[in-house]
Scaffold this motif. Structure first.
Motif, short mmCIF file in Angstrom:
data_model
loop_
_atom_site.label_atom_id
_atom_site.label_comp_id
_atom_site.label_asym_id
_atom_site.label_seq_id
_atom_site.Cartn_x
_atom_site.Cartn_y
_atom_site.Cartn_z
N MET A 37 0.83 -1.21 0.00
CA MET A 37 0.00 0.00 0.00
C MET A 37 0.86 1.26 0.00
O MET A 37 0.57 2.23 -0.71
CB MET A 37 -0.93 0.01 1.22
CG MET A 37 -2.12 -0.91 1.11
SD MET A 37 -3.10 -0.62 -0.41
CE MET A 37 -3.76 1.02 -0.07
N LYS A 38 1.95 1.23 0.80
CA LYS A 38 2.84 2.40 0.84
C LYS A 38 3.44 2.68 -0.53
O LYS A 38 3.48 3.81 -0.98
CB LYS A 38 3.99 2.13 1.83
CG LYS A 38 3.64 2.41 3.27
CD LYS A 38 4.91 2.36 4.13
CE LYS A 38 4.56 2.33 5.60
NZ LYS A 38 5.68 1.86 6.45
N LEU A 39 3.88 1.61 -1.17
CA LEU A 39 4.48 1.77 -2.49
C LEU A 39 3.46 2.33 -3.48
O LEU A 39 3.76 3.24 -4.27
CB LEU A 39 5.00 0.42 -2.99
CG LEU A 39 5.57 0.46 -4.39
CD1 LEU A 39 7.07 0.71 -4.37
CD2 LEU A 39 5.29 -0.82 -5.15
N PHE A 40 2.25 1.77 -3.44
CA PHE A 40 1.21 2.26 -4.33
C PHE A 40 0.98 3.77 -4.13
O PHE A 40 0.92 4.54 -5.11
CB PHE A 40 -0.10 1.49 -4.11
CG PHE A 40 -1.28 2.19 -4.71
CD1 PHE A 40 -1.48 2.16 -6.08
CD2 PHE A 40 -2.15 2.92 -3.93
CE1 PHE A 40 -2.55 2.84 -6.66
CE2 PHE A 40 -3.22 3.61 -4.49
CZ PHE A 40 -3.41 3.57 -5.86
N LYS A 41 0.86 4.19 -2.87
CA LYS A 41 0.60 5.60 -2.57
C LYS A 41 1.73 6.50 -3.08
O LYS A 41 1.47 7.59 -3.63
CB LYS A 41 0.42 5.79 -1.06
CG LYS A 41 -0.89 5.23 -0.52
CD LYS A 41 -2.05 6.09 -1.00
CE LYS A 41 -3.37 5.71 -0.35
NZ LYS A 41 -4.48 6.49 -0.95
N ILE A 186 17.02 -4.66 -4.95
CA ILE A 186 17.16 -4.16 -3.58
C ILE A 186 17.44 -5.35 -2.68
O ILE A 186 16.72 -6.35 -2.74
CB ILE A 186 15.88 -3.39 -3.17
CG1 ILE A 186 15.86 -2.07 -3.95
CG2 ILE A 186 15.82 -3.15 -1.66
CD1 ILE A 186 14.52 -1.39 -3.98
N ASP A 187 18.50 -5.27 -1.91
CA ASP A 187 18.88 -6.42 -1.09
C ASP A 187 17.92 -6.65 0.07
O ASP A 187 17.71 -7.79 0.48
CB ASP A 187 20.32 -6.27 -0.60
CG ASP A 187 21.33 -6.53 -1.73
OD1 ASP A 187 21.00 -7.33 -2.63
OD2 ASP A 187 22.42 -5.93 -1.72
N ASP A 188 17.33 -5.59 0.60
CA ASP A 188 16.39 -5.76 1.72
C ASP A 188 15.21 -6.64 1.30
O ASP A 188 14.82 -6.65 0.13
CB ASP A 188 15.84 -4.40 2.17
CG ASP A 188 16.90 -3.56 2.88
OD1 ASP A 188 17.95 -4.11 3.27
OD2 ASP A 188 16.67 -2.34 3.05
N TYR A 189 14.65 -7.34 2.29
CA TYR A 189 13.47 -8.16 2.03
C TYR A 189 12.25 -7.24 1.89
O TYR A 189 12.20 -6.17 2.48
CB TYR A 189 13.24 -9.16 3.17
CG TYR A 189 14.41 -10.09 3.39
CD1 TYR A 189 15.07 -10.68 2.31
CD2 TYR A 189 14.86 -10.40 4.67
CE1 TYR A 189 16.14 -11.55 2.50
CE2 TYR A 189 15.94 -11.28 4.87
CZ TYR A 189 16.57 -11.84 3.79
OH TYR A 189 17.62 -12.69 3.98
N PHE A 193 10.38 -2.90 3.25
CA PHE A 193 10.27 -1.80 2.27
C PHE A 193 10.36 -0.42 2.94
O PHE A 193 9.76 -0.19 3.99
CB PHE A 193 8.91 -1.90 1.55
CG PHE A 193 8.60 -0.68 0.72
CD1 PHE A 193 9.16 -0.53 -0.53
CD2 PHE A 193 7.77 0.34 1.21
CE1 PHE A 193 8.89 0.60 -1.29
CE2 PHE A 193 7.50 1.46 0.45
CZ PHE A 193 8.07 1.59 -0.80
N LYS A 194 11.10 0.44 2.28
CA LYS A 194 11.20 1.86 2.70
C LYS A 194 10.99 2.72 1.45
O LYS A 194 11.40 2.33 0.36
CB LYS A 194 12.61 2.17 3.19
CG LYS A 194 13.05 1.49 4.45
CD LYS A 194 14.51 1.89 4.74
CE LYS A 194 15.11 1.10 5.89
NZ LYS A 194 15.27 -0.36 5.55
N ALA A 195 10.42 3.89 1.63
CA ALA A 195 10.21 4.82 0.51
C ALA A 195 11.52 5.06 -0.23
O ALA A 195 11.55 5.16 -1.47
CB ALA A 195 9.66 6.14 1.03
N GLU A 196 12.58 5.12 0.53
CA GLU A 196 13.93 5.34 -0.01
C GLU A 196 14.30 4.31 -1.10
O GLU A 196 15.03 4.63 -2.04
CB GLU A 196 14.85 5.25 1.21
CG GLU A 196 16.29 5.35 1.03
CD GLU A 196 16.99 4.81 2.33
OE1 GLU A 196 16.46 5.03 3.45
OE2 GLU A 196 18.03 4.15 2.17
#
Lengths: 214, 214
Positions: A37-41, A186-189, A193-196
């Motif tokens: 949802m964050k990514l979509f926004k 992106i190496d993170d799982y 997720f971060k906006a960055e």
């Protein structure tokens, strides 16, 4: 800044994230919902025109039942959450199989929801062989006729694919629409997720020289 | 050490290398020949079973004539050099078009040369749409029947794709055989090939968890 028209999202690493956080593997999927949802926004605010999420594949359904249930439920929930937004929503996947969740059948025809807006695609029980398997043409080299014969014909060419979880592969994601996509890993799982992450991917994309082979 | 059975090579950056070395763009291609032979010899010594080089594509032929001539000649020369080795050689590409160099027609049927050995494929005037365009099947989800209908059906699934020149995209390289390939990107331009590039890619591949979606 040059923005991609269409971003493909491979939200990988849910199980590894769960293990890292001392949970059983299948518990990871639900933690992917808020990131989605964050990514979509963020994409909506940036004016991205089309977004495709890789839900699950026909290959993924061979995993243990408890995992299959968990990722299927997470996908159903994700589509329901996104259906409350202003989007043109389509779920793409093999509905002939029992693995396709019945709750998502109404979304397999594109729907303008709310005031419409971003083209939002969600791959559910998707398989590259299912996608290519409907083609019925003979010795054509016409791109449009190949694309229009795909089961995913309503999904556009993907400009940028972002994959979480460090793996550098497509895993069957829209092979035809991805022929000229740029990949950002992106190496993170995914649950981390971060906006960055998105911002970094877009900055990187902005510096790519898009030639389409020319 | 886990080695890939089949490595795909995208030897990009010849023109950028030429510009960096104060040559005109088309002069870069010939400097890709020695790297191609070195890479082949290394793979042969390591026991790699199959190798596919991305020569040029139908999209590439839209470039200026002087460049088209130069990359076509370099491909013809590369295939001739490789044909002197112990290989099972095949050139794959659209021979119906004038852009396909006539000198390579004899190689469009797989040939065991010398004492045979590595399966070596060279894509010449290749296009993803040409590759997919021959398919004649109806609503199949059988992978084997899709693969056998490709124009590139004699090329196996690719385990590892190595691309030189820093770009992170497939550029139409064998979309079906690449659905589960791992990608390794080398920032150096192809004419600056070093053995160390291949070794790094193989070490990286060795640490990848190959799941094929399971």
């Amino acid at each position: 800044m040059k923005l991609p028209n269409h971003i493909g999202i491979i939200p990988d690493g849910n199980r590894r994230w769960a293990v890292k956080n001392k949970l059983s593997k299948e518990k990871g999927y639900v933690f992917g919902l808020t990131p989605g949802m964050k990514l979509f926004k963020l994409c909506e605010r940036l004016g991205i025109k089309e977004l495709t999420y890789y839900g699950f594949t026909t290959d993924n359904t061979k995993r243990p039942l408890i995992q299959r249930k968990a990722f299927t439920e997470a996908c159903v929930e994700a589509v329901k959450m996104l259906s409350k937004e202003d989007v043109s929503l389509l779920v793409v996947g093999n509905t002939d199989s029992n693995m396709f969740p019945k709750a998502l059948l109404p979304y397999t025809i594109r729907k303008n929801l709310g005031s419409g807006g971003m083209k939002l695609n969600f791959l559910v029980n998707y398989g590259w062989e299912w996608d290519l398997g409907k083609t019925q043409h003979s010795r054509t080299t016409n791109r449009h006729s190949i694309i229009s014969s795909l089961n995913s014909h309503d999904i556009s060419r993907v400009d940028l694919i972002i994959r979480w979880g460090g793996r550098r592969r497509l895993s069957g994601f829209l092979p035809v629409q991805s022929v000229y996509s740029d990949f950002y890993i992106i190496d993170d799982y995914w649950p981390d997720f971060k906006a960055e992450h998105l911002i970094k991917a877009l900055k990187w994309y902005n510096n790519q020289d898009i030639t389409l082979g020319g």
